[in-house]
Design a protein around this motif. Sequence first.
Motif, PDB file in Angstrom:
ATOM      1  N   GLN A   1     -16.582  -9.262  11.360  1.00  0.00           N
ATOM      2  CA  GLN A   1     -18.021  -8.324  12.119  1.00  0.00           C
ATOM      3  C   GLN A   1     -17.166  -7.290  12.025  1.00  0.00           C
ATOM      4  OE1 GLN A   1     -17.067  -9.041  16.385  1.00  0.00           O
ATOM      5  NE2 GLN A   1     -17.496 -11.123  16.935  1.00  0.00           N
ATOM      6  N   VAL A   2     -17.859  -6.290  11.741  1.00  0.00           N
ATOM      7  CA  VAL A   2     -17.839  -5.287  10.586  1.00  0.00           C
ATOM      8  C   VAL A   2     -17.837  -3.957  11.257  1.00  0.00           C
ATOM      9  CG1 VAL A   2     -19.769  -6.137   8.400  1.00  0.00           C
ATOM     10  CG2 VAL A   2     -20.770  -4.884  10.617  1.00  0.00           C
ATOM     11  N   ARG A   3     -17.677  -4.318  12.392  1.00  0.00           N
ATOM     12  CA  ARG A   3     -17.419  -3.231  13.505  1.00  0.00           C
ATOM     13  C   ARG A   3     -16.150  -3.462  13.939  1.00  0.00           C
ATOM     14  NH1 ARG A   3     -22.743  -0.687  16.059  1.00  0.00           N
ATOM     15  NH2 ARG A   3     -24.049  -0.551  14.085  1.00  0.00           N
ATOM     16  N   SER A   4     -15.487  -4.319  13.816  1.00  0.00           N
ATOM     17  CA  SER A   4     -14.237  -4.280  14.201  1.00  0.00           C
ATOM     18  C   SER A   4     -13.146  -4.541  13.240  1.00  0.00           C
ATOM     19  CB  SER A   4     -13.493  -6.470  14.956  1.00  0.00           C
ATOM     20  OG  SER A   4     -14.289  -6.795  15.281  1.00  0.00           O
ATOM     21  N   THR A   5     -11.862  -4.024  14.226  1.00  0.00           N
ATOM     22  CA  THR A   5     -10.551  -3.844  13.322  1.00  0.00           C
ATOM     23  C   THR A   5     -10.203  -5.045  12.912  1.00  0.00           C
ATOM     24  OG1 THR A   5     -10.948  -1.145  13.930  1.00  0.00           O
ATOM     25  CG2 THR A   5      -9.004  -1.977  13.349  1.00  0.00           C
ATOM     26  N   TYR A   6      -9.383  -4.991  11.908  1.00  0.00           N
ATOM     27  CA  TYR A   6      -8.473  -6.397  11.313  1.00  0.00           C
ATOM     28  C   TYR A   6      -6.995  -5.512  10.777  1.00  0.00           C
ATOM     29  CZ  TYR A   6     -12.471  -8.868  11.631  1.00  0.00           C
ATOM     30  OH  TYR A   6     -14.326  -9.485  11.787  1.00  0.00           O
ATOM     31  N   ARG A   7      -6.246  -6.949  11.225  1.00  0.00           N
ATOM     32  CA  ARG A   7      -4.619  -6.263  10.324  1.00  0.00           C
ATOM     33  C   ARG A   7      -4.448  -7.272   9.457  1.00  0.00           C
ATOM     34  NH1 ARG A   7      -0.461  -9.114  11.846  1.00  0.00           N
ATOM     35  NH2 ARG A   7      -1.931  -9.915  13.824  1.00  0.00           N
ATOM     36  N   SER A   8      -3.861  -7.553   7.836  1.00  0.00           N
ATOM     37  CA  SER A   8      -3.362  -7.771   7.315  1.00  0.00           C
ATOM     38  C   SER A   8      -2.342  -8.729   7.083  1.00  0.00           C
ATOM     39  CB  SER A   8      -4.176  -6.942   5.472  1.00  0.00           C
ATOM     40  OG  SER A   8      -2.925  -6.499   5.384  1.00  0.00           O
ATOM     41  N   GLU A   9      -2.881  -9.661   6.884  1.00  0.00           N
ATOM     42  CA  GLU A   9      -0.925 -10.137   6.428  1.00  0.00           C
ATOM     43  C   GLU A   9      -1.533 -11.023   5.494  1.00  0.00           C
ATOM     44  OE1 GLU A   9      -0.360 -12.822   9.110  1.00  0.00           O
ATOM     45  OE2 GLU A   9      -0.530 -11.665  10.923  1.00  0.00           O
ATOM     46  N   TYR A  10       0.196 -10.883   3.959  1.00  0.00           N
ATOM     47  CA  TYR A  10       0.232 -11.483   3.243  1.00  0.00           C
ATOM     48  C   TYR A  10       0.393 -13.121   3.349  1.00  0.00           C
ATOM     49  CZ  TYR A  10      -2.020  -6.804   2.157  1.00  0.00           C
ATOM     50  OH  TYR A  10      -2.442  -6.027   1.714  1.00  0.00           O
ATOM     51  N   VAL A  11       0.469 -13.459   2.467  1.00  0.00           N
ATOM     52  CA  VAL A  11       1.531 -14.700   2.553  1.00  0.00           C
ATOM     53  C   VAL A  11       1.839 -15.327   0.893  1.00  0.00           C
ATOM     54  CG1 VAL A  11       1.554 -17.913   2.719  1.00  0.00           C
ATOM     55  CG2 VAL A  11       0.068 -15.825   4.427  1.00  0.00           C
ATOM     56  N   ARG A  12       3.339 -15.404   0.864  1.00  0.00           N
ATOM     57  CA  ARG A  12       3.837 -15.383  -0.105  1.00  0.00           C
ATOM     58  C   ARG A  12       4.287 -16.606  -0.656  1.00  0.00           C
ATOM     59  NH1 ARG A  12       2.406 -10.891  -3.039  1.00  0.00           N
ATOM     60  NH2 ARG A  12       2.692  -8.702  -2.048  1.00  0.00           N
ATOM     61  N   GLY A  13       4.624 -16.803  -1.566  1.00  0.00           N
ATOM     62  CA  GLY A  13       4.786 -18.359  -2.305  1.00  0.00           C
ATOM     63  C   GLY A  13       5.693 -18.151  -2.176  1.00  0.00           C
ATOM     64  N   THR A  14       7.684 -19.405  -2.850  1.00  0.00           N
ATOM     65  CA  THR A  14       8.917 -18.478  -2.772  1.00  0.00           C
ATOM     66  C   THR A  14       8.816 -18.332  -3.702  1.00  0.00           C
ATOM     67  OG1 THR A  14       8.867 -20.793  -4.180  1.00  0.00           O
ATOM     68  CG2 THR A  14       9.433 -21.111  -1.559  1.00  0.00           C
TER      69      THR A  14
ATOM     70  N   GLY B   1       7.257 -15.382  -4.955  1.00  0.00           N
ATOM     71  CA  GLY B   1       7.316 -14.023  -4.602  1.00  0.00           C
ATOM     72  C   GLY B   1       5.418 -13.964  -4.685  1.00  0.00           C
ATOM     73  N   GLY B   2       5.014 -14.721  -5.292  1.00  0.00           N
ATOM     74  CA  GLY B   2       3.429 -14.642  -5.623  1.00  0.00           C
ATOM     75  C   GLY B   2       2.243 -14.517  -4.210  1.00  0.00           C
ATOM     76  N   LEU B   3       0.722 -13.378  -4.247  1.00  0.00           N
ATOM     77  CA  LEU B   3       0.275 -13.768  -3.263  1.00  0.00           C
ATOM     78  C   LEU B   3      -0.395 -14.768  -3.529  1.00  0.00           C
ATOM     79  CD1 LEU B   3      -0.906 -11.947  -0.820  1.00  0.00           C
ATOM     80  CD2 LEU B   3      -1.996 -10.885  -2.543  1.00  0.00           C
ATOM     81  N   GLN B   4      -0.510 -15.956  -2.367  1.00  0.00           N
ATOM     82  CA  GLN B   4      -1.578 -16.926  -2.290  1.00  0.00           C
ATOM     83  C   GLN B   4      -2.450 -17.056  -1.645  1.00  0.00           C
ATOM     84  OE1 GLN B   4       1.971 -19.674  -1.016  1.00  0.00           O
ATOM     85  NE2 GLN B   4       2.191 -20.821  -2.594  1.00  0.00           N
ATOM     86  N   ARG B   5      -2.360 -15.884  -0.678  1.00  0.00           N
ATOM     87  CA  ARG B   5      -3.168 -15.738   0.672  1.00  0.00           C
ATOM     88  C   ARG B   5      -3.167 -14.336   1.602  1.00  0.00           C
ATOM     89  NH1 ARG B   5      -3.294 -20.704   5.005  1.00  0.00           N
ATOM     90  NH2 ARG B   5      -3.929 -21.720   2.839  1.00  0.00           N
ATOM     91  N   ILE B   6      -4.623 -13.801   1.750  1.00  0.00           N
ATOM     92  CA  ILE B   6      -4.204 -12.940   2.458  1.00  0.00           C
ATOM     93  C   ILE B   6      -5.054 -13.600   3.716  1.00  0.00           C
ATOM     94  CG2 ILE B   6      -5.837 -10.679   2.365  1.00  0.00           C
ATOM     95  CD1 ILE B   6      -5.813 -10.640  -0.406  1.00  0.00           C
ATOM     96  N   ARG B   7      -4.290 -12.944   4.692  1.00  0.00           N
ATOM     97  CA  ARG B   7      -5.148 -13.831   6.558  1.00  0.00           C
ATOM     98  C   ARG B   7      -5.615 -11.528   7.285  1.00  0.00           C
ATOM     99  NH1 ARG B   7      -0.590 -16.335   8.138  1.00  0.00           N
ATOM    100  NH2 ARG B   7      -1.007 -18.057   7.286  1.00  0.00           N
ATOM    101  N   PHE B   8      -6.528 -12.248   7.501  1.00  0.00           N
ATOM    102  CA  PHE B   8      -7.478 -11.043   7.939  1.00  0.00           C
ATOM    103  C   PHE B   8      -7.350 -11.326   9.880  1.00  0.00           C
ATOM    104  CE2 PHE B   8      -8.738 -10.026   4.481  1.00  0.00           C
ATOM    105  CZ  PHE B   8      -8.915  -8.452   4.137  1.00  0.00           C
ATOM    106  N   VAL B   9      -6.780 -10.465  10.447  1.00  0.00           N
ATOM    107  CA  VAL B   9      -5.771 -10.764  12.335  1.00  0.00           C
ATOM    108  C   VAL B   9      -6.904  -9.929  12.873  1.00  0.00           C
ATOM    109  CG1 VAL B   9      -4.983 -11.428  14.002  1.00  0.00           C
ATOM    110  CG2 VAL B   9      -3.762 -12.367  11.825  1.00  0.00           C
TER     111      VAL B   9
END
Length: 97
Positions: free
Chosen positions: A72-85, A87-95
Amino acid sequence: MEQAVQAAHNQAKQFDKNTMVGNEDNSNETYSGTQVLQTVALIRSIGVEIELGGVTFRPDLDLHTTDLSMIQVRSTYRSEYVRGTDGGLQRIRFVRV
């Protein structure tokens, strides 16, 4: 992985300086739905999964056949970063906030 994330960051900056990609932990920052949509559009360059509303988009996503209407382009999202053991970025989660 770090080089890939940095390359995605540099490429995204060419399109929109507010696009959410990078190698920093910005988990307290919020982004517009438009920024989230742009981030999904750059998923191949970013090279990590993006999760949104329980749906996971993989880096090999075909943008032409994927339904992105849940963003929803008019909504606001918070980002969370999921990292592997390592430390590398594995996933970006938008809530949605």
